[in-house]
Write an enzyme that holds these catalytic residues in place. Structure first.
Site, PDB file in Angstrom:
ATOM      1  N   GLY A   1       0.793  -1.064   0.308  1.00  0.00           N
ATOM      2  CA  GLY A   1       0.109  -0.005  -0.090  1.00  0.00           C
ATOM      3  C   GLY A   1       1.183   1.176   0.093  1.00  0.00           C
TER       4      GLY A   1
ATOM      5  N   ARG B   1      10.818  -1.068  -3.842  1.00  0.00           N
ATOM      6  CA  ARG B   1       9.846  -0.380  -5.173  1.00  0.00           C
ATOM      7  C   ARG B   1       9.897   0.580  -5.939  1.00  0.00           C
ATOM      8  NH1 ARG B   1       4.051  -2.900  -3.212  1.00  0.00           N
ATOM      9  NH2 ARG B   1       4.167  -3.984  -5.264  1.00  0.00           N
TER      10      ARG B   1
ATOM     11  N   GLN C   1      -5.604  -9.121  -2.960  1.00  0.00           N
ATOM     12  CA  GLN C   1      -5.094  -8.004  -2.090  1.00  0.00           C
ATOM     13  C   GLN C   1      -6.478  -7.838  -1.481  1.00  0.00           C
ATOM     14  OE1 GLN C   1      -3.492  -7.373  -4.694  1.00  0.00           O
ATOM     15  NE2 GLN C   1      -1.175  -6.817  -4.274  1.00  0.00           N
TER      16      GLN C   1
ATOM     17  N   ASP D   1      -1.440   5.549  -6.436  1.00  0.00           N
ATOM     18  CA  ASP D   1       0.342   4.606  -6.218  1.00  0.00           C
ATOM     19  C   ASP D   1       0.819   5.731  -6.177  1.00  0.00           C
ATOM     20  OD1 ASP D   1      -1.254   2.376  -6.632  1.00  0.00           O
ATOM     21  OD2 ASP D   1       1.505   1.787  -5.017  1.00  0.00           O
TER      22      ASP D   1
ATOM     23  N   LYS E   1      -3.231  -0.506  -8.639  1.00  0.00           N
ATOM     24  CA  LYS E   1      -3.073  -1.434  -9.111  1.00  0.00           C
ATOM     25  C   LYS E   1      -3.699  -2.007 -10.433  1.00  0.00           C
ATOM     26  CE  LYS E   1      -1.780  -4.188  -7.000  1.00  0.00           C
ATOM     27  NZ  LYS E   1      -0.247  -4.031  -6.717  1.00  0.00           N
TER      28      LYS E   1
HETATM   29  O1  MRU Z   1       1.498  -3.707  -4.867  1.00  0.00           O
HETATM   30  P1  MRU Z   1      -0.309  -3.031  -3.647  1.00  0.00           P
HETATM   31  O2  MRU Z   1      -0.255  -3.816  -2.887  1.00  0.00           O
HETATM   32  O3  MRU Z   1       1.038  -2.592  -2.323  1.00  0.00           O
HETATM   33  O4  MRU Z   1      -0.250  -1.900  -4.606  1.00  0.00           O
HETATM   34  C1  MRU Z   1      -1.388  -0.960  -4.168  1.00  0.00           C
HETATM   35  C2  MRU Z   1      -2.834  -0.248  -4.614  1.00  0.00           C
HETATM   36  O5  MRU Z   1      -2.367  -0.498  -5.491  1.00  0.00           O
HETATM   37  C3  MRU Z   1      -2.772   0.137  -4.095  1.00  0.00           C
HETATM   38  O6  MRU Z   1      -4.412   0.586  -4.427  1.00  0.00           O
HETATM   39  C4  MRU Z   1      -2.573   2.021  -3.092  1.00  0.00           C
HETATM   40  O7  MRU Z   1      -1.579   1.367  -3.160  1.00  0.00           O
HETATM   41  C5  MRU Z   1      -3.546   2.897  -2.300  1.00  0.00           C
HETATM   42  S1  MRU Z   1      -2.724   2.457  -0.696  1.00  0.00           S
HETATM   43  C6  MRU Z   1      -3.572   3.290   0.342  1.00  0.00           C
END
Ligand code: MRU
Length: 336
Positions: A50, A86, A189, A230, A241
């Site tokens: 996240g 990341r 997720q 993100d 995502k």
């Molecule tokens: O790969 P992840 O699980 O870290 O991706 C997370 C997302 O795409 C969330 O929608 C995004 O980080 C928003 S979290 C408040």
């Protein structure tokens, strides 16, 4: 110094632990990250994930290292390595840049300043989530049937979350909210984390496979789509995502309002548009089947070619509103 504790990560006596998001909902296990390698592994294997949570957990680790007596040069190197752990979520980079500035100043009080900066990052994120929730309540339909993707709740931030924070706020206000939860292939997720969070909060929800969203919309069962981000570019395009873009196209076709909720810390002012957002590509095993701490099962041929971008970009023209901590932005608020 006092402990810093959130739902998905904590700093106690200088040691960072994360609630292992690979194991939820089967088990709730806290994993310690005593070394840089273990912190990077926790981030890359999505034990902590996240956009805001990644940046905050990394910040706590940097603070922990300073408490253990790490010198300035090594700490700056640690910040650099974490910053690159990341590539898509910009919050991590924003927070590491803040810490880099404080440490790099090398004033006599840099350790105290670092402690204050990390505390501010955590407290700010908590507040940002509250303000996003308030802004969201002002714009989404009443008693909505919401479709959401991935996980944007209290384990993805220091506070109540972004898109999911709006949902919990609506519930607290007594609204009759129902959430359709996209399972979010490949790493699930939604099916694992969002379903777990909503269950704990006592909020009505229905889990669907990602490819069922179009049919739900066609049958008039979705009042709005709420997703997180993100990275948001200067023109309002945003990465989230993988699967978010498809939802935006479906929502546009079916005239369903499509909102993205995020803190201002997710905006990348250096990024002119979605084409400039780096997209993380992950390993083939995640597409060939499922591999995680919950187990491994591969259903595809061993040598099948795969494509596994972890995020996609949704163009600004498909977004009905950007629900930020500073209020709700519309298309004309962004660079064209
Ligand atoms: O790969 P992840 O699980 O870290 O991706 C997370 C997302 O795409 C969330 O929608 C995004 O980080 C928003 S979290 C408040």
């Amino acid at each position: 110094m006092e402990d810093i504790v959130a739902t998905g990560f904590r700093l106690k006596n200088g040691l960072v632990s994360v609630l292992d998001q690979q194991l939820i909902p089967r088990e709730e296990v806290w994993v310690e990250c005593p070394t840089l390698e273990s912190m990077v592994h926790a981030i890359q294997s999505l034990k902590v994930r996240g956009a805001p949570a990644i940046g905050i957990a990394a910040s706590l680790f940097v603070l922990g290292e300073s408490m253990r007596g790490c010198d300035v040069a090594s700490l700056l190197q640690t910040v650099k390595i974490l910053r690159g752990s990341r590539p898509t979520a910009v919050n991590l980079m924003n927070y590491m840049d803040r810490l880099d500035r404080v440490i790099g100043e090398s004033s006599a009080e840099w350790k105290d300043q670092l402690r204050l900066e990390v505390k501010a990052i955590v407290e700010e994120d908590f507040e940002l989530c509250e303000r996003i929730a308030e802004a969201g309540v002002s714009v989404v339909p009443e008693n909505p049937r919401v479709l959401t993707h991935c996980n944007t709740g209290c384990i993805a931030t220091a506070g109540r979350g972004t898109a999911l924070g709006i949902v919990t706020k609506l519930h607290e206000l007594g609204q009759n909210v129902h959430v359709y939860v996209d399972e979010t292939r490949p790493l699930l997720q939604g099916g694992r984390l969002t379903a777990w969070e909503l269950g704990k909060a006592g909020i009505a929800h229905t889990l669907i496979c990602d490819n069922m969203a179009g049919m739900l919309m066609a049958h008039g069962k979705v009042d709005c789509v709420l997703v997180g981000a993100d990275r948001i570019a200067r023109n309002g395009d945003f990465a989230n995502k993988i699967g978010t873009y498809s939802l935006a196209v479906l929502a546009s076709y079916h005239n369903v309002p499509f909102y993205v909720a995020a803190p201002e810390t997710t905006i990348d002012r250096h990024c002119p548009d979605g084409n400039s957002i780096p997209i993380e590509e992950r390993k083939p095993e995640e597409v060939r089947g499922f591999s995680g701490a919950l187990g491994e099962l591969y259903w595809s041929p061993d040598n099948v070619a795969t494509y596994n971008p972890a995020f996609d970009v949704t163009p600004a023209q498909l977004v009905s509103g950007w629900i930020l901590d500073t209020g709700v932005k519309t298309r004309c608020d962004w660079d064209s």
